[in-house]
Design a protein around this motif. Sequence first.
Motif, PDB file in Angstrom:
ATOM      1  N   ALA A 157      -0.377  13.705  54.684  1.00 35.98           N
ATOM      2  CA  ALA A 157      -1.246  12.529  54.733  1.00 35.98           C
ATOM      3  C   ALA A 157      -1.476  11.931  53.350  1.00 35.98           C
ATOM      4  O   ALA A 157      -1.746  10.732  53.228  1.00 35.98           O
ATOM      5  CB  ALA A 157      -2.580  12.890  55.379  1.00 35.98           C
ATOM      6  N   ASP A 185       1.145   9.634  53.250  1.00 37.75           N
ATOM      7  CA  ASP A 185       1.279   8.935  54.532  1.00 37.75           C
ATOM      8  C   ASP A 185       2.681   9.105  55.116  1.00 37.75           C
ATOM      9  O   ASP A 185       3.379   8.127  55.411  1.00 37.75           O
ATOM     10  CB  ASP A 185       0.945   7.447  54.374  1.00 37.75           C
ATOM     11  N   ASP A 229      -7.317  13.824  62.846  1.00 43.59           N
ATOM     12  CA  ASP A 229      -6.144  13.142  62.297  1.00 43.59           C
ATOM     13  C   ASP A 229      -6.496  12.604  60.921  1.00 43.59           C
ATOM     14  O   ASP A 229      -7.297  11.667  60.809  1.00 43.59           O
ATOM     15  CB  ASP A 229      -5.723  12.000  63.222  1.00 43.59           C
ATOM     16  N   ARG A 277       0.188  18.643  58.043  1.00 34.53           N
ATOM     17  CA  ARG A 277      -0.216  17.260  58.305  1.00 34.53           C
ATOM     18  C   ARG A 277      -1.145  16.757  57.203  1.00 34.53           C
ATOM     19  O   ARG A 277      -1.082  15.599  56.802  1.00 34.53           O
ATOM     20  CB  ARG A 277      -0.909  17.177  59.665  1.00 34.53           C
ATOM     21  N   GLU A 330       3.464  10.117  58.057  1.00 35.58           N
ATOM     22  CA  GLU A 330       3.535   9.612  59.427  1.00 35.58           C
ATOM     23  C   GLU A 330       3.602   8.088  59.474  1.00 35.58           C
ATOM     24  O   GLU A 330       4.123   7.518  60.429  1.00 35.58           O
ATOM     25  CB  GLU A 330       2.341  10.125  60.230  1.00 35.58           C
ATOM     26  N   ARG A 345      -8.756   8.683  52.795  1.00 33.94           N
ATOM     27  CA  ARG A 345      -7.544   9.401  53.209  1.00 33.94           C
ATOM     28  C   ARG A 345      -7.409  10.703  52.408  1.00 33.94           C
ATOM     29  O   ARG A 345      -7.070  11.757  52.971  1.00 33.94           O
ATOM     30  CB  ARG A 345      -6.314   8.520  53.011  1.00 33.94           C
ATOM     31  N   ASN A 355      -4.965  10.759  59.098  1.00 36.71           N
ATOM     32  CA  ASN A 355      -4.385   9.442  58.857  1.00 36.71           C
ATOM     33  C   ASN A 355      -5.218   8.298  59.424  1.00 36.71           C
ATOM     34  O   ASN A 355      -5.035   7.146  59.019  1.00 36.71           O
ATOM     35  CB  ASN A 355      -2.982   9.372  59.481  1.00 36.71           C
ATOM     36  N   SER A 399      -7.352  14.362  53.991  1.00 41.25           N
ATOM     37  CA  SER A 399      -6.194  15.217  53.775  1.00 41.25           C
ATOM     38  C   SER A 399      -6.629  16.615  53.353  1.00 41.25           C
ATOM     39  O   SER A 399      -6.130  17.630  53.858  1.00 41.25           O
ATOM     40  CB  SER A 399      -5.282  14.602  52.702  1.00 41.25           C
TER      41      SER A 399
END
Length: 780
Positions: free
Chosen positions: A238, A241, A195, A234, A243, A212, A197, A216
């Motif tokens: 990221a 951001d 993930d 995704r 999400e 981050r 994030n 990413s």
Amino acid sequence: MPGFGYFDRRTALRGGAAAAASVALTSALAGTSSAQPAALGSSSIVTGYRELQTGINRPSAERTAALANLDRVAKVYHDSMTVGDGPLWKDLPLGPGSEFTTSMYARLRAIAVNWGTPGGALAGDPAVLARIKGALELLYTSDQYSEKTAEIGNWYTYEIGIPLYLLHILATVADELTQDELAKYLKPVLKFSGDPNRRTNNPSVVETGANRADKSTISIVSGAMLGDAERIERGVGAFTDVEGGGAASVIAKLHRSGGDGFHTDGSFLQHDSVPYPGHYGIILLTAVASAIHVTKGTEFELPADVRDAAYALVSDTFAPFVYAGALMESVRGRFLSRQGESAHDIGHQLTGAVVLLARSASGKRKEELGGLAAKWITEDTFAPYLEIPDPERFAPGPDLVGIPGIEFAQELLATKVRATPTVATHRVFGQQDRMVHITEGWSASLGVASTRISRYESINSMNLHGWYVGDGSLYLFLPKAKGHFTDAYWPTVDPLLLPGTTTKSGPTPKLESVPLTGKDHCGGVRWDARHGAHALDFVSQDGTLTAKKSWFFTPSGVLCLGAGITDTSGERIRTTIENRNLGENGTGVLLADGHLVEGSESLRRKRWLHLERVGGYVLLDDAEVTALREDRTGTWRDIDKGANTKGTTVPYTRRYQKLIIEHGAKPSNATYAYAVLPTASVLQTIASAWSWRVRSNTAIVQAVRLWDATLLANFFAAGSVDEVSVSGPASVALGRTGKGWQLAVSDPTQRQEVLRVTVRRKTFEVPVKDTFGATQIVRV
């Protein structure tokens, strides 16, 4: 607070090439699992990422020279590598949680990229390829880095450091691996960086800033290798951001004090309180530039507003802190102690990122980015960007390793882009407690601290002599000393006597991670592009030494005032005017009122000093000054013992010229007043007495009047000087402009709502709430 110790991502490899820019992963992706359809842009993304490791095979003499040096390094790693049951290299033992794992992948990356480089010593050799594949398998099956590996030690190693090196390797040899092999080697990447994030070892931590951005990129590239469109998307999301609703966007501007990321005044912070345009900001920019490059023209292309925001960051956040291609020390945090990341090293990385951004930009943005890159390449004569005599130094990275950096830069320069000229600038970055003063000949910046911004950062056994870098260090950058801070400065300088600081002679304070001070007052006012005032309410880390310190910046130099200097420790108190690195066996005549000063000498009631090839110094009171020229020896290991970053034990010796004001033991309300005149001649130094007048130097107000009657003043409390009175702590400038009288005001404490300033019996109420120390202009 997260830690960031890791092997120097730029020392393992400086060069490489791809067999061709058009190579794709069609055959590999054909075997993609039916559970996840192959993303259409996957092959293009991997090809683009390969280019960042291996270049575009653009021939030049510089590329040939760089490749020869890369050959040397890669061959040493290859020839010393044993692919069997034991460690790949004898000095890098296998084992869970090994601090050497990153180094293993870094060395293997050097071999792999050289294998893929047209003309490289190992290029295309099937035996070398077999050994690379064998090494990948060993590192995986031994659980050095696999989905069975546990995070032991620094989280960064598993979640960012190793994945980046692994992706560099896989991108280079991907066409020689089956899709099953790619999927296998990427299993630990999916585990540790699944993930982008959030922090894998602590999912409650939302990734910010450079972390981050790196995650990413890892998500985008690994997703492309797997043909996983969802993972690619995704990773792209990221960056802003998606999400999290944009709360942790890497390009958003924060309108507040503190917090990781970019701020509305151009500041960039990492670890909440450390100014970091000179490292983490560049890591972030590099990741964004890489993502823009690899996704360009695909269905995953970063949105136009994200690209535009990234382009704008260069001139706003980074360019002000670049001098002759190198980053200023005041924004490099703990990385100034890192042997493999000098001011010029990280400057090359910034240049490489900007060149890459210029490749994707258009119109005025392309001209702006290209002009800045051309400026830095042209001005960096100490460590020329296009020359890489040692692949482990002075090469752009980590993704834009040596040869691609050269090729992309030469491609840009071939367009005859106009280098951006140097323009006088005085700028205050209140949200990171930093300022920069740029003239056509020299530049300066301050290292200061407050309740908002830390004195220094010392984590992961790095920056072990950083006690006073944030206690008022005045960094000067001169045209005849472009390598001053790169040339073994930090291992050899006397860290107790940094220029601009007032310190004790006794034991140093205990190193802390990111210590703040107990004082809010830190900041200043901008009058115009050539003038400004800055102030610091100083207290030592142990609380025994206090002082009010001011710096007044002009086109010819910096006027430095100190007052209220009081200490209860009993140690000898000194203020350092200069501590100049003259180089190995350096020379330079020092004059004091025309008298030749040699060795160590106490100078009493002198009016001026002049150091050859550096500039002049004017003493504005009757201070006792000690002049000392000495050779100092140190090693990079003395200041960086980090597991993955530690310096060498090779001793370096450099000659220094010190100029020190002696305040004695237990001073009470002592003062100092002197001017530093970079690049000034002897005659200019003597004549400078007409440039200003000190109007006040007390613990309440420090002020100077310039030759044109402009008043620059720092108030540490409510008070008056000449025709100006203020209701509380403030930095003030008053003078005439083409439109009449003008008042400039700021709140260095960043605590007040309104400042009342009275000028010639007329009072102005200046709102300063939530301005974060920014200058407010009032027409008088």
